[in-house]
Design an enzyme around this catalytic site. Structure first.
Site, PDB file in Angstrom:
ATOM      1  N   HIS A 433       0.820  -1.215   0.000  1.00 49.37           N
ATOM      2  CA  HIS A 433       0.000   0.000   0.000  1.00 49.37           C
ATOM      3  C   HIS A 433       0.853   1.264   0.000  1.00 49.37           C
ATOM      4  CE1 HIS A 433       0.584   0.996   4.340  1.00 49.37           C
ATOM      5  NE2 HIS A 433       0.628  -0.310   4.512  1.00 49.37           N
ATOM      6  N   CYS A 452       2.608  -4.907   7.000  1.00 47.74           N
ATOM      7  CA  CYS A 452       2.335  -4.725   5.574  1.00 47.74           C
ATOM      8  C   CYS A 452       3.511  -4.036   4.888  1.00 47.74           C
ATOM      9  CB  CYS A 452       1.058  -3.908   5.380  1.00 47.74           C
ATOM     10  SG  CYS A 452      -0.449  -4.849   5.751  1.00 47.74           S
TER      11      CYS A 452
END
Length: 541
Positions: A433, A452
């Site tokens: 992301h 992440c």
């Protein structure tokens, strides 16, 4: 100092004699006993093979026919191919198999009865299946070494391997067992090169001092110069000054080792320059084991995230077509990014951030107990998605177990996920992301997230993915972005994603590059390899 090639030359000579012995093995009775397929032979095969399910299955399905112990040329070729494979096992960073080979040859030479030959038959098959499993899928189970190494090692079909040996030219078939990736072959070459460097005495004296920079002169600069020459970053020189040539060599070294490229040999750079050959050899052997864990079919187009390199790449038919810096999980329990492979299915433009339960209970709930207006940029929602009125809620009554709400950050430029996320749904809740924290990408070591993978150039990453399905990916992306609406965009061509951890790899330019062991996982892998029998005992000096 013991030269590295000496024991291997001796081994080749020894196995060459073994092969000669096998060539005339029918004189020991292989041709008569094995082909006779006596009851005693079959019983001995069944009994000896029972210790390995795959071997037992193969013989049951093939009526206990001899694969190795016939007196024909094909059987002789299989025996010779197996011994050659065992001889070369250590070249793959596997445990030395010379003892196994010697034991098998001795067992063959001493075989006299049908029972003896049945035991030899099953023993050869067991040795072959064990070798094939090691070289094809690796020695170790990743998750048994570190709970964040969640990559599933592929199952090995030993019965199929034996059938392959039966149905194909033996020497050629054994070569197909070895991982065919260009990276694996390059790592093998680098392993041999490093062994030769070590046998010749290594890279010489280490460099003293805490920092050396352009303009410096003296003994430490000479040591740095000599080390850079030995490492292959400089041509031979007599300079004692930190001149432009040394500066450029330091920059090249820094680039190849994931360091800040500034041409200054500071503490971090000197630490890497001073690492001994043995350390680099370990990294290469570990990388070979890790390469064996990966599926051979990576995808003609795939995304490769190397955690130690802090990069994310798009690979098309072996070429890097896009690359960007990344941030990985912080080196703390529960935050380290795991290693696994999955398939990217879609991206979300203008994403909401649905806060993971672990973050809610560990980080946000304690703040809400003290102040119900804490983390005000996050919406608190009930099980029907309605926003909770903070002023009317007593958060002090809740614990990590009974907190009944979800938390969500709506789309915005300040959203924790930035303006786009790339989804490959998985049970670890890991994805790629954007991020509003752009300054982190300037750091040398970029381990800051909750697990992440954050991308420095997420828009460009999106354009590269969308280019396969729209003529104007930039316009397509920005039309959705300007709407401000959370929008899911399916990928027409789903893309495999491989999140790996490599402290050693060979670049497309052919030069070996090394990275630091950010999470300490390679140290654990090396310990496990040593326990499994891998060693650097051939390398001394």
């Amino acid at each position: 100092m013991t030269k590295i090639n000496s024991p291997r030359r001796a081994a080749r000579l020894k196995y060459g004699l073994f092969a000669l012995a096998l060539g005339s093995i029918s004189s020991f009775g292989f041709g008569t006993m094995a082909t006779a397929q006596s009851t005693a032979f079959r019983q001995a095969v069944a009994s000896t093979a029972s210790v390995n399910d795959d071997v037992a299955q193969f013989y049951r399905e093939n009526t206990y026919s001899a694969l190795w112990t016939g007196g024909d040329a094909a059987s002789n070729q299989r025996r010779a191919a197996l011994l050659r494979a065992l001889e070369e096992a250590s070249a793959h960073g596997l445990p030395d198999q010379s003892g196994t080979a010697a034991s098998l040859v001795e067992q063959m030479r001493n075989a006299r009865t049908a029972r003896d030959f049945g035991q030899v038959e099953a023993a050869l098959s067991t040795a072959f299946v064990n070798y094939a499993a090691m070289v094809q899928t690796g020695l170790l189970k990743p998750s048994a070494i570190d709970s964040d190494m969640v990559r599933e090692r592929r199952d090995h079909d030993g019965a199929a391997a034996l059938a392959g040996m039966r149905d194909n030219q033996p020497f050629a078939y054994v070569r197909t067992l070895v991982p065919a990736s260009p990276q694996y072959r390059a790592l093998m070459r680098e392993k041999l090169r490093l062994e030769q460097v070590q046998a010749a005495g290594g890279w010489g004296p280490t460099v003293s001092g805490s920092k050396l920079e352009p303009g410096d002169t003296g003994r430490n600069v000479v040591a740095l110069r000599n080390r850079l020459i030995a490492l292959g970053y400089m041509e031979r020189s007599a300079t004692a000054n930190y001149d432009h040539n040394i500066e450029r060599a330091v920059e090249s070294f820094q680039s190849d080792h994931g360091l800040e490229v500034d041409g200054v040999a500071g503490g971090g750079t000197l630490k890497e320059i001073n690492r001994p050959v043995r350390d680099r050899l370990k990294s290469v052997i570990i990388a070979m084991e890790r390469e064996r864990w990966l599926t051979p079919d990576r995808g003609a187009r795939h995304v490769l995230v190397n955690q130690t390199d802090f990069t994310a790449k798009i690979i098309d038919n072996g070429d890097i077509t896009f690359e960007t810096r990344s941030v990985i999980g912080k080196n703390q329990s529960g935050r380290r990014s795991p290693e696994f492979s999955d398939v990217m299915e879609h991206m979300v433009i203008n994403p909401s951030w649905y806060v993971p339960r672990s973050i809610i209970t560990k980080e946000y709930l304690p703040k809400l107990r003290n102040n119900p207006n804490a983390v005000g940029h996050i919406q608190i929602t009930d099980n029907r998605g309605r926003v909770v009125n903070r002023a009317n809620t007593d958060f002090s009554q809740f614990t990590a177990r009974n907190f009944p709400y979800a938390m969500r950050q709506p789309p915005s430029r300040s959203n924790a996920l930035g303006l786009v996320k790339f989804m490959f749904p998985n049970k670890y809740n890991i994805y790629l992301h954007d991020t509003p924290q752009k300054s982190l990408f300037k750091r040398e070591v970029r381990a800051f997230s909750h697990g992440c993978i954050r991308l420095a150039q997420p828009f460009e990453f999106a354009y590269a993915l969308l280019a396969k399905q729209t003529e104007d990916p930039i316009d397509f992306f920005h039309r959705i972005l300007k709407s401000g609406k959370e929008t899911k965009v399916e990928l027409d061509q789903q893309v495999p994603v491989h999140i790996i951890y490599r402290t050693a790899y060979v670049s497309n330019k052919g030069r070996a590059e090394f990275r630091r062991d950010v999470y300490g996982r390679d140290a654990k892998v090396w310990s496990a390899l040593e326990r499994a029998g891998v060693s650097l005992s051939d390398v001394q000096g």
